[in-house]
Write a protein that holds these residues in place. Structure first.
Motif, PDB file in Angstrom:
ATOM      1  N   GLY A  36      36.950  46.693  43.407  1.00 14.23           N
ATOM      2  CA  GLY A  36      36.742  46.077  41.981  1.00 14.23           C
ATOM      3  C   GLY A  36      38.064  46.165  40.923  1.00 14.23           C
ATOM      4  N   SER A  37      38.775  47.220  41.092  1.00  7.04           N
ATOM      5  CA  SER A  37      40.004  47.549  40.268  1.00  7.04           C
ATOM      6  C   SER A  37      41.062  46.253  40.498  1.00  7.04           C
ATOM      7  N   ALA A  38      41.108  46.244  41.826  1.00  7.58           N
ATOM      8  CA  ALA A  38      42.165  45.418  42.415  1.00  7.58           C
ATOM      9  C   ALA A  38      42.007  43.875  42.099  1.00  7.58           C
ATOM     10  N   VAL A  39      40.764  43.524  42.526  1.00  3.25           N
ATOM     11  CA  VAL A  39      40.342  42.117  42.379  1.00  3.25           C
ATOM     12  C   VAL A  39      40.107  41.841  40.904  1.00  3.25           C
ATOM     13  N   GLY A  40      40.961  40.980  40.334  1.00  7.87           N
ATOM     14  CA  GLY A  40      40.645  40.629  39.043  1.00  7.87           C
ATOM     15  C   GLY A  40      41.271  39.432  38.528  1.00  7.87           C
ATOM     16  N   LEU A  41      41.637  39.286  37.083  1.00  8.10           N
ATOM     17  CA  LEU A  41      42.409  38.046  36.972  1.00  8.10           C
ATOM     18  C   LEU A  41      43.808  37.687  37.615  1.00  8.10           C
ATOM     19  N   GLY A  42      44.336  38.890  38.248  1.00  5.99           N
ATOM     20  CA  GLY A  42      45.419  38.532  39.028  1.00  5.99           C
ATOM     21  C   GLY A  42      44.975  37.848  40.307  1.00  5.99           C
ATOM     22  N   ASN A  43      43.987  38.005  40.764  1.00  4.75           N
ATOM     23  CA  ASN A  43      43.628  37.362  42.143  1.00  4.75           C
ATOM     24  C   ASN A  43      43.128  35.897  41.635  1.00  4.75           C
ATOM     25  N   ILE A  44      42.360  35.595  40.645  1.00  4.75           N
ATOM     26  CA  ILE A  44      41.625  34.421  40.487  1.00  4.75           C
ATOM     27  C   ILE A  44      42.769  33.558  39.615  1.00  4.75           C
ATOM     28  N   MET A 119      48.038  49.705  27.906  1.00  3.10           N
ATOM     29  CA  MET A 119      49.044  48.510  27.408  1.00  3.10           C
ATOM     30  C   MET A 119      48.457  47.213  28.070  1.00  3.10           C
ATOM     31  N   ILE A 120      48.175  47.455  29.259  1.00  2.00           N
ATOM     32  CA  ILE A 120      47.647  46.054  30.172  1.00  2.00           C
ATOM     33  C   ILE A 120      46.325  45.712  29.522  1.00  2.00           C
ATOM     34  N   LEU A 121      45.414  46.672  29.517  1.00  3.53           N
ATOM     35  CA  LEU A 121      44.109  46.312  28.889  1.00  3.53           C
ATOM     36  C   LEU A 121      43.969  45.747  27.561  1.00  3.53           C
ATOM     37  N   TYR A 123      46.027  43.517  26.383  1.00  4.58           N
ATOM     38  CA  TYR A 123      46.040  41.916  26.754  1.00  4.58           C
ATOM     39  C   TYR A 123      45.194  41.473  27.758  1.00  4.58           C
ATOM     40  N   TYR A 124      44.746  42.101  28.636  1.00  4.73           N
ATOM     41  CA  TYR A 124      43.760  41.785  29.672  1.00  4.73           C
ATOM     42  C   TYR A 124      42.252  41.272  29.114  1.00  4.73           C
ATOM     43  N   ALA A 125      41.985  42.100  28.064  1.00  6.60           N
ATOM     44  CA  ALA A 125      40.837  41.969  27.291  1.00  6.60           C
ATOM     45  C   ALA A 125      40.758  40.583  26.668  1.00  6.60           C
ATOM     46  N   PHE A 245      50.826  44.324  40.894  1.00  6.73           N
ATOM     47  CA  PHE A 245      49.533  44.315  39.678  1.00  6.73           C
ATOM     48  C   PHE A 245      48.335  44.064  40.453  1.00  6.73           C
ATOM     49  N   THR A 246      48.250  43.293  41.623  1.00  6.62           N
ATOM     50  CA  THR A 246      47.026  42.948  41.969  1.00  6.62           C
ATOM     51  C   THR A 246      46.219  43.968  42.893  1.00  6.62           C
ATOM     52  N   LEU A 247      47.032  44.726  43.326  1.00  2.00           N
ATOM     53  CA  LEU A 247      46.553  46.044  43.921  1.00  2.00           C
ATOM     54  C   LEU A 247      46.250  47.110  43.005  1.00  2.00           C
ATOM     55  N   SER A 248      46.622  46.843  41.651  1.00  2.00           N
ATOM     56  CA  SER A 248      46.402  47.797  40.538  1.00  2.00           C
ATOM     57  C   SER A 248      47.292  49.079  40.746  1.00  2.00           C
ATOM     58  N   LEU A 249      48.620  49.055  41.278  1.00  2.00           N
ATOM     59  CA  LEU A 249      49.230  49.812  41.757  1.00  2.00           C
ATOM     60  C   LEU A 249      50.316  50.633  40.533  1.00  2.00           C
ATOM     61  N   GLY A 250      50.832  51.604  40.446  1.00  2.00           N
ATOM     62  CA  GLY A 250      51.890  51.978  39.330  1.00  2.00           C
ATOM     63  C   GLY A 250      51.236  52.084  38.190  1.00  2.00           C
ATOM     64  N   MET A 251      49.863  52.330  38.008  1.00  2.00           N
ATOM     65  CA  MET A 251      49.486  52.636  36.542  1.00  2.00           C
ATOM     66  C   MET A 251      48.486  53.766  36.496  1.00  2.00           C
ATOM     67  N   GLY A 252      48.014  54.284  37.780  1.00  2.00           N
ATOM     68  CA  GLY A 252      47.157  55.756  37.425  1.00  2.00           C
ATOM     69  C   GLY A 252      45.598  55.266  37.835  1.00  2.00           C
ATOM     70  N   ALA A 253      45.336  53.963  38.083  1.00  2.00           N
ATOM     71  CA  ALA A 253      44.050  53.404  38.382  1.00  2.00           C
ATOM     72  C   ALA A 253      43.502  53.879  39.620  1.00  2.00           C
ATOM     73  N   ILE A 254      44.394  53.868  40.628  1.00  2.00           N
ATOM     74  CA  ILE A 254      44.040  53.936  41.929  1.00  2.00           C
ATOM     75  C   ILE A 254      44.118  55.494  42.209  1.00  2.00           C
ATOM     76  N   ILE A 342      37.445  48.474  33.809  1.00  2.00           N
ATOM     77  CA  ILE A 342      37.071  49.844  33.658  1.00  2.00           C
ATOM     78  C   ILE A 342      38.102  50.904  34.270  1.00  2.00           C
ATOM     79  N   SER A 343      38.834  50.075  35.152  1.00  2.00           N
ATOM     80  CA  SER A 343      39.821  51.018  35.893  1.00  2.00           C
ATOM     81  C   SER A 343      41.144  51.241  35.073  1.00  2.00           C
ATOM     82  N   LEU A 344      41.299  50.258  34.227  1.00  2.00           N
ATOM     83  CA  LEU A 344      42.389  50.560  33.138  1.00  2.00           C
ATOM     84  C   LEU A 344      42.250  51.582  32.037  1.00  2.00           C
TER      85      LEU A 344
END
Ligand code: PHE
Length: 468
Positions: A36-44, A119-121, A123-125, A245-254, A342-344
């Motif tokens: 759920g974290s990984a699949v997001g605006l990045g993918n679609i 920070m991502i959240l 603009y993501y929102a 970005f797409t795997l949500s890596l490097g920002m603590g979510a995972i 939510i993972s951000l």
């Protein structure tokens, strides 16, 4: 930060219980949460248009290699760190740094990640708000028979209205906070168990529509025929950055999600499942979008960021059944963005609860409010502040660049170095006990040599290309 906050994972660990935030009810819930974290605006939204800009197939191949050689190994490392630390990324890193007897500066990994998430959240929102707005526009027939120009006007009007943008940004932020307030088990866990299956069903429905009504053969060959001439060095870099970005890596979510993972769950195969599902969704989204785009001869695949908000609505608006399926499409995008958002925020929420004694509601209000306020900068950068730039970036572009191109790769690099070179190999091995020694050795070798080198190249070239 005061010393007494340097707690080891709670002593409940030994008795099989989790840290203070609770835990996923099963390994499967972790898979869905991480997916759920990984699949997001990045993918679609992002993947189809950057694949489009870079000529399709060859770019897709490079992206897949990056997922395998950098993304998957770093993801294993992040989950491992989170589960061993059993706390928010900040406190987990503090504990692990101490355990490894390292300088406190390594704590920066946690801080960088949590900050990047907020920070991502921000603009993501805002972008997710566009998708929310488009559900209603699609359903109410705005795009019925629309030309590309007309669709461009609709998009332009949305972007030029701060009020409209703020309204939808706020709704999306509230949706996100509503889930995170519920906590790990009742909030996030329940949400992903509903959202993820729904997302897959919607995606399959759309794919069916695209196969039936779109130019599927052309869409397919666009994504999977290798046209290496269209691929530039910059495209290779973009593919690598996007893998992060797409795997949500490097920002603590995972890492945060790993902290809620059951002790006995096997990390290696779990991470493979997440990487597989994320890639599957990106490819299926591409396969759903391009045939629809190609069915309308006036639209071209390299349309850029507008692909989803201009080209696609035109294509839907000119097809039988398009309004229904177009609405479904934007519902899908919203759900995907929701489970990523939510993972951000969760890593920062967990930190405030652990170290500052906040409850979930206050932590959410504070951090959600913070991300929302920073997001106003992005809202205004599409209209009032469009000309206010720093190093050639407007506010939104700057936030995107700073997070995706600087903070995520840097944190990813530090994580690879930390786990590959600095943590005691026995400690690493003990978290990955279930992997065969061959798999473990191969993973560790890639993490020590290949991943850092690749990330370094991306980072240096990315920054260089941007400012040259
Ligand atoms: N992976 C998400 C996407 O593809 C974005 C994201 C990045 C989410 C970092 C969480 C952390 O849209």
């Amino acid at each position: 930060m005061a010393e007494e906050q340097l707690t080891a994972p709670s002593s409940d660990e030994a008795s099989g219980k989790r840290g203070i935030h609770g835990a996923w009810s099963s390994r499967w819930t972790f898979v869905m949460a991480a997916t759920g974290s990984a699949v997001g605006l990045g993918n679609i939204w992002k993947f189809p248009y950057i694949a489009g800009e870079n000529g399709g197939g060859a770019f897709v191949l490079v992206y897949l290699i990056c997922i395998l050689l950098v993304g998957m190994p770093v993801m294993v490392a992040e989950v491992m760190l989170g589960r061993r630390g059993r706390q928010s990324p900040i406190n987990a890193m503090r504990y692990l740094t101490q355990e490894a007897g390292l300088h406190g500066a390594w704590n920066a990994i946690g801080w960088l990640g949590v900050t990047a998430g907020l920070m991502i959240l921000s603009y993501y929102a805002v972008i997710a708000g566009w998708a929310l707005y488009y559900i209603g526009q699609m359903a109410s027939g705005t795009f019925q028979g629309a030309s590309a120009d007309q669709a461009g006007v609709v998009f332009g009007q949305l972007l030029s209205s701060p009020k409209e943008l703020i309204f939808w940004q706020s709704i999306f932020m509230l949706l996100t906070m509503a889930v995170v307030v519920g906590g790990v088990t009742r909030g996030l866990g329940v949400a992903v168990r509903i959202l993820m299956p729904l997302l897959f069903v919607l995606l399959v429905i759309l794919l069916g529509f695209s196969i039936q009504r779109g130019d599927f053969a052309r869409g397919f060959s666009f994504l999977f025929s290798f046209n290496f001439e269209a691929l530039t060095w910059a495209g290779v870099l973009e593919a690598m950055g996007h893998a992060f970005f797409t795997l949500s890596l490097g920002m603590g979510a995972i890492m945060a999600y790993g902290a809620y993972m059951p002790d006995h769950a096997r990390i290696g195969r779990t991470v493979l499942a997440v990487g597989f599902l994320d890639t599957l969704v990106a490819l299926l989204a591409g396969l759903a979008i391009f045939p629809i785009v190609f069915a309308n001869p006036t639209i071209e695949p390299g349309a850029g960021p507008g692909l989803m908000f201009v080209s696609l609505p035109v294509a839907f608006g000119n097809m039988a059944g398009g309004l229904l399926f177009g609405s479904i499409f934007f519902v899908l995008v919203t759900l995907a963005a929701w489970s990523s958002a939510i993972s951000l925020i969760e890593p920062a929420v967990a930190f405030l609860i652990e170290s500052k004694g906040f409850n979930r509601i206050t932590a959410n209000l504070l951090l959600g409010g913070l991300a929302w306020s920073v997001g106003l900068g992005s809202v205004l950068s599409f209209n009032v502040w469009a000309d206010v730039t720093l190093a050639g970036f407007n506010f939104f572009e700057f936030m995107d660049f700073l997070t995706s191109s600087v903070m995520l790769p840097l944190t990813g690099l530090f994580i690879a170095l930390f786990v590959g070179w600095l943590m005691k190999p026995e400690a690493v091995r003990s978290e990955l006990m279930d992997e065969s020694s061959g798999v473990f050795t191969a993973w560790r070798w890639i993490l020590r040599y290949i991943s850092p080198a690749a990330v370094l190249v991306v980072f240096v070239m990315g920054v260089y290309k941007t400012f040259s």
